[in-house]
Design a protein around this motif. Structure first.
Motif, PDB file in Angstrom:
ATOM      1  N   MET A   1       0.836  -1.185   0.000  1.00  0.00           N
ATOM      2  CA  MET A   1       0.000   0.000   0.000  1.00  0.00           C
ATOM      3  C   MET A   1       0.882   1.249   0.000  1.00  0.00           C
ATOM      4  N   ALA A   2       0.437   2.234  -0.702  1.00  0.00           N
ATOM      5  CA  ALA A   2       1.167   3.492  -0.823  1.00  0.00           C
ATOM      6  C   ALA A   2       0.953   4.362   0.409  1.00  0.00           C
ATOM      7  N   ILE A   3       1.854   5.289   0.629  1.00  0.00           N
ATOM      8  CA  ILE A   3       1.665   6.315   1.661  1.00  0.00           C
ATOM      9  C   ILE A   3       0.969   7.486   0.982  1.00  0.00           C
ATOM     10  N   TRP A   4      -0.190   7.822   1.488  1.00  0.00           N
ATOM     11  CA  TRP A   4      -1.001   8.882   0.900  1.00  0.00           C
ATOM     12  C   TRP A   4      -0.956  10.128   1.764  1.00  0.00           C
ATOM     13  N   LEU A   5      -0.885  11.280   1.113  1.00  0.00           N
ATOM     14  CA  LEU A   5      -1.142  12.534   1.798  1.00  0.00           C
ATOM     15  C   LEU A   5      -2.648  12.684   1.721  1.00  0.00           C
ATOM     16  N   ASP A   6      -3.279  12.683   2.867  1.00  0.00           N
ATOM     17  CA  ASP A   6      -4.724  12.512   2.945  1.00  0.00           C
ATOM     18  C   ASP A   6      -5.491  13.799   2.691  1.00  0.00           C
ATOM     19  N   GLY A   7      -5.468  14.204   1.451  1.00  0.00           N
ATOM     20  CA  GLY A   7      -6.258  15.368   1.060  1.00  0.00           C
ATOM     21  C   GLY A   7      -5.604  16.665   1.475  1.00  0.00           C
ATOM     22  N   ARG A  68      -3.552  10.619  -7.811  1.00  0.00           N
ATOM     23  CA  ARG A  68      -4.554  11.256  -6.952  1.00  0.00           C
ATOM     24  C   ARG A  68      -5.776  10.357  -6.908  1.00  0.00           C
ATOM     25  N   TRP A  69      -6.287  10.143  -5.727  1.00  0.00           N
ATOM     26  CA  TRP A  69      -7.378   9.224  -5.432  1.00  0.00           C
ATOM     27  C   TRP A  69      -8.702   9.932  -5.696  1.00  0.00           C
ATOM     28  N   ASP A  75      -6.530   1.033  -2.286  1.00  0.00           N
ATOM     29  CA  ASP A  75      -5.571   1.297  -3.351  1.00  0.00           C
ATOM     30  C   ASP A  75      -4.858   0.042  -3.852  1.00  0.00           C
ATOM     31  N   THR A  76      -5.438  -1.130  -3.609  1.00  0.00           N
ATOM     32  CA  THR A  76      -4.769  -2.368  -4.030  1.00  0.00           C
ATOM     33  C   THR A  76      -4.578  -2.448  -5.538  1.00  0.00           C
ATOM     34  N   ASP A 148     -11.479  -0.377 -12.568  1.00  0.00           N
ATOM     35  CA  ASP A 148     -12.751  -1.097 -12.516  1.00  0.00           C
ATOM     36  C   ASP A 148     -13.854  -0.059 -12.346  1.00  0.00           C
ATOM     37  N   PRO A 149     -15.114  -0.446 -12.427  1.00  0.00           N
ATOM     38  CA  PRO A 149     -16.203   0.539 -12.376  1.00  0.00           C
ATOM     39  C   PRO A 149     -16.285   1.344 -11.076  1.00  0.00           C
ATOM     40  N   ASN A 150     -15.652   0.853 -10.001  1.00  0.00           N
ATOM     41  CA  ASN A 150     -15.729   1.544  -8.713  1.00  0.00           C
ATOM     42  C   ASN A 150     -14.436   2.251  -8.328  1.00  0.00           C
ATOM     43  N   THR A 151     -13.497   2.355  -9.269  1.00  0.00           N
ATOM     44  CA  THR A 151     -12.176   2.889  -8.944  1.00  0.00           C
ATOM     45  C   THR A 151     -11.727   3.883 -10.003  1.00  0.00           C
ATOM     46  N   ARG A 152     -11.216   5.025  -9.529  1.00  0.00           N
ATOM     47  CA  ARG A 152     -10.667   6.037 -10.446  1.00  0.00           C
ATOM     48  C   ARG A 152      -9.502   6.744  -9.766  1.00  0.00           C
TER      49      ARG A 152
END
Length: 161
Positions: A1-7, A68-69, A75-76, A148-152
Protein backbone atom coordinates in the motif's frame (compact mmCIF):
# COMPACT_ATOMS: atom_id res chain seq x y z
CA UNK A 1 0.00 0.00 0.00
CA UNK A 2 1.17 3.49 -0.82
CA UNK A 3 1.67 6.32 1.66
CA UNK A 4 -1.00 8.88 0.90
CA UNK A 5 -1.14 12.53 1.80
CA UNK A 6 -4.72 12.51 2.95
CA UNK A 7 -6.26 15.37 1.06
CA UNK A 8 -5.59 19.05 1.21
CA UNK A 9 -7.70 21.80 2.65
CA UNK A 10 -6.54 24.18 -0.06
CA UNK A 11 -6.84 21.94 -3.16
CA UNK A 12 -3.19 22.04 -4.19
CA UNK A 13 0.10 20.29 -3.54
CA UNK A 14 3.59 21.48 -4.37
CA UNK A 15 6.73 19.53 -5.18
CA UNK A 16 9.13 21.81 -3.33
CA UNK A 17 12.91 21.61 -3.85
CA UNK A 18 14.42 20.76 -0.47
CA UNK A 19 16.72 23.79 -0.51
CA UNK A 20 13.69 26.13 -0.88
CA UNK A 21 11.74 24.46 1.91
CA UNK A 22 13.11 26.47 4.88
CA UNK A 23 11.75 29.68 3.35
CA UNK A 24 8.42 28.23 2.13
CA UNK A 25 5.60 30.50 3.33
CA UNK A 26 2.57 28.62 1.99
CA UNK A 27 1.40 31.40 -0.31
CA UNK A 28 3.66 30.72 -3.29
CA UNK A 29 1.06 28.67 -5.20
CA UNK A 30 -1.96 30.91 -4.55
CA UNK A 31 -2.31 31.96 -8.18
CA UNK A 32 -2.51 28.37 -9.48
CA UNK A 33 -5.21 26.98 -7.18
CA UNK A 34 -7.56 26.24 -10.10
CA UNK A 35 -5.02 24.38 -12.27
CA UNK A 36 -4.83 20.59 -12.12
CA UNK A 37 -1.14 20.70 -13.03
CA UNK A 38 1.04 23.80 -13.21
CA UNK A 39 4.48 25.08 -12.39
CA UNK A 40 5.95 27.99 -10.47
CA UNK A 41 9.50 29.30 -10.54
CA UNK A 42 10.45 30.78 -7.15
CA UNK A 43 14.15 31.52 -6.63
CA UNK A 44 14.97 30.19 -10.10
CA UNK A 45 13.79 26.61 -9.37
CA UNK A 46 10.77 24.91 -10.95
CA UNK A 47 8.05 23.81 -8.52
CA UNK A 48 5.38 21.42 -9.84
CA UNK A 49 1.89 21.95 -8.42
CA UNK A 50 -1.05 19.56 -8.45
CA UNK A 51 -4.38 21.12 -7.62
CA UNK A 52 -7.95 22.08 -8.46
CA UNK A 53 -9.51 19.40 -6.23
CA UNK A 54 -8.72 18.38 -2.63
CA UNK A 55 -7.79 14.77 -3.48
CA UNK A 56 -5.36 12.52 -1.62
CA UNK A 57 -2.05 12.08 -3.45
CA UNK A 58 0.86 9.65 -3.46
CA UNK A 59 4.19 9.28 -5.29
CA UNK A 60 5.06 6.07 -7.13
CA UNK A 61 8.82 6.40 -7.60
CA UNK A 62 9.35 3.42 -9.92
CA UNK A 63 6.88 4.90 -12.43
CA UNK A 64 7.79 8.58 -11.81
CA UNK A 65 4.07 9.11 -11.29
CA UNK A 66 1.88 11.02 -8.87
CA UNK A 67 -1.53 9.41 -8.30
CA UNK A 68 -4.55 11.26 -6.95
CA UNK A 69 -7.38 9.22 -5.43
CA UNK A 70 -10.69 10.15 -7.08
CA UNK A 71 -12.68 7.21 -5.74
CA UNK A 72 -11.84 3.65 -4.75
CA UNK A 73 -12.56 1.20 -1.95
CA UNK A 74 -8.79 0.84 -1.41
CA UNK A 75 -5.57 1.30 -3.35
CA UNK A 76 -4.77 -2.37 -4.03
CA UNK A 77 -5.30 -1.87 -7.76
CA UNK A 78 -3.20 1.30 -8.00
CA UNK A 79 0.21 -0.14 -8.94
CA UNK A 80 -1.19 -2.53 -11.60
CA UNK A 81 -3.26 0.37 -13.00
CA UNK A 82 -0.22 2.64 -13.15
CA UNK A 83 1.89 -0.04 -14.83
CA UNK A 84 -0.86 -0.81 -17.36
CA UNK A 85 -1.33 2.90 -18.08
CA UNK A 86 2.35 3.32 -18.93
CA UNK A 87 1.81 2.26 -22.53
CA UNK A 88 -1.80 3.44 -22.82
CA UNK A 89 -3.03 5.99 -25.30
CA UNK A 90 -4.69 9.11 -24.00
CA UNK A 91 -1.88 10.72 -21.97
CA UNK A 92 -2.12 14.49 -22.34
CA UNK A 93 0.99 16.65 -22.37
CA UNK A 94 0.60 19.39 -19.79
CA UNK A 95 3.93 21.18 -19.40
CA UNK A 96 7.71 20.79 -19.28
CA UNK A 97 9.99 21.76 -16.44
CA UNK A 98 13.51 21.34 -15.03
CA UNK A 99 13.74 19.09 -12.01
CA UNK A 100 16.49 17.29 -10.17
CA UNK A 101 17.55 16.52 -6.65
CA UNK A 102 15.65 16.13 -3.42
CA UNK A 103 12.08 17.40 -3.10
CA UNK A 104 9.22 17.36 -0.64
CA UNK A 105 5.61 16.92 -1.79
CA UNK A 106 3.24 18.70 0.60
CA UNK A 107 0.13 20.82 0.76
CA UNK A 108 1.25 24.01 -0.98
CA UNK A 109 -0.43 26.16 1.68
CA UNK A 110 1.50 24.67 4.60
CA UNK A 111 4.37 26.71 5.98
CA UNK A 112 7.87 25.28 6.20
CA UNK A 113 7.65 24.56 9.95
CA UNK A 114 4.60 22.35 9.53
CA UNK A 115 6.10 20.46 6.58
CA UNK A 116 9.42 19.90 8.37
CA UNK A 117 7.62 18.73 11.54
CA UNK A 118 5.68 16.18 9.49
CA UNK A 119 8.89 14.81 7.98
CA UNK A 120 10.43 14.41 11.46
CA UNK A 121 7.44 12.80 13.21
CA UNK A 122 6.73 9.29 11.91
CA UNK A 123 4.00 8.77 14.54
CA UNK A 124 1.49 11.19 13.05
CA UNK A 125 -0.27 10.93 9.69
CA UNK A 126 1.96 11.92 6.79
CA UNK A 127 1.61 15.50 5.59
CA UNK A 128 4.68 15.39 3.35
CA UNK A 129 6.51 12.87 1.16
CA UNK A 130 10.14 12.86 0.07
CA UNK A 131 10.74 12.63 -3.68
CA UNK A 132 14.15 12.25 -5.32
CA UNK A 133 14.62 12.86 -9.04
CA UNK A 134 17.57 12.67 -11.43
CA UNK A 135 18.43 16.10 -12.85
CA UNK A 136 16.92 16.90 -16.22
CA UNK A 137 14.04 18.30 -18.19
CA UNK A 138 10.73 16.49 -17.69
CA UNK A 139 7.48 16.51 -19.61
CA UNK A 140 4.43 16.18 -17.36
CA UNK A 141 1.58 14.10 -18.76
CA UNK A 142 -1.83 13.44 -17.22
CA UNK A 143 -4.30 10.57 -17.55
CA UNK A 144 -7.34 9.44 -15.58
CA UNK A 145 -7.62 5.66 -15.16
CA UNK A 146 -10.59 3.52 -14.16
CA UNK A 147 -9.20 0.05 -13.29
CA UNK A 148 -12.75 -1.10 -12.52
CA UNK A 149 -16.20 0.54 -12.38
CA UNK A 150 -15.73 1.54 -8.71
CA UNK A 151 -12.18 2.89 -8.94
CA UNK A 152 -10.67 6.04 -10.45
CA UNK A 153 -7.23 7.60 -10.08
CA UNK A 154 -5.79 10.71 -11.73
CA UNK A 155 -2.19 10.13 -12.80
CA UNK A 156 0.49 12.73 -13.51
CA UNK A 157 3.75 11.25 -14.75
CA UNK A 158 7.17 12.74 -15.30
CA UNK A 159 8.82 11.73 -18.57
CA UNK A 160 12.51 12.58 -19.01
CA UNK A 161 12.94 14.56 -22.22
Amino acid sequence: MAIWLDGTDFARYALIPEELLPGWEGTEADEVIDAYVSALRPAGRDVLTLGAEPLSVTWIAEALTFARWCHADDDTGLIPAVLAAGSADGWKDVLSLELGGRYVLADAAYEADRILASLRDAHRPAEALRVELPAGRYRVQSLTVDPDPNTRFMLDRLLPE
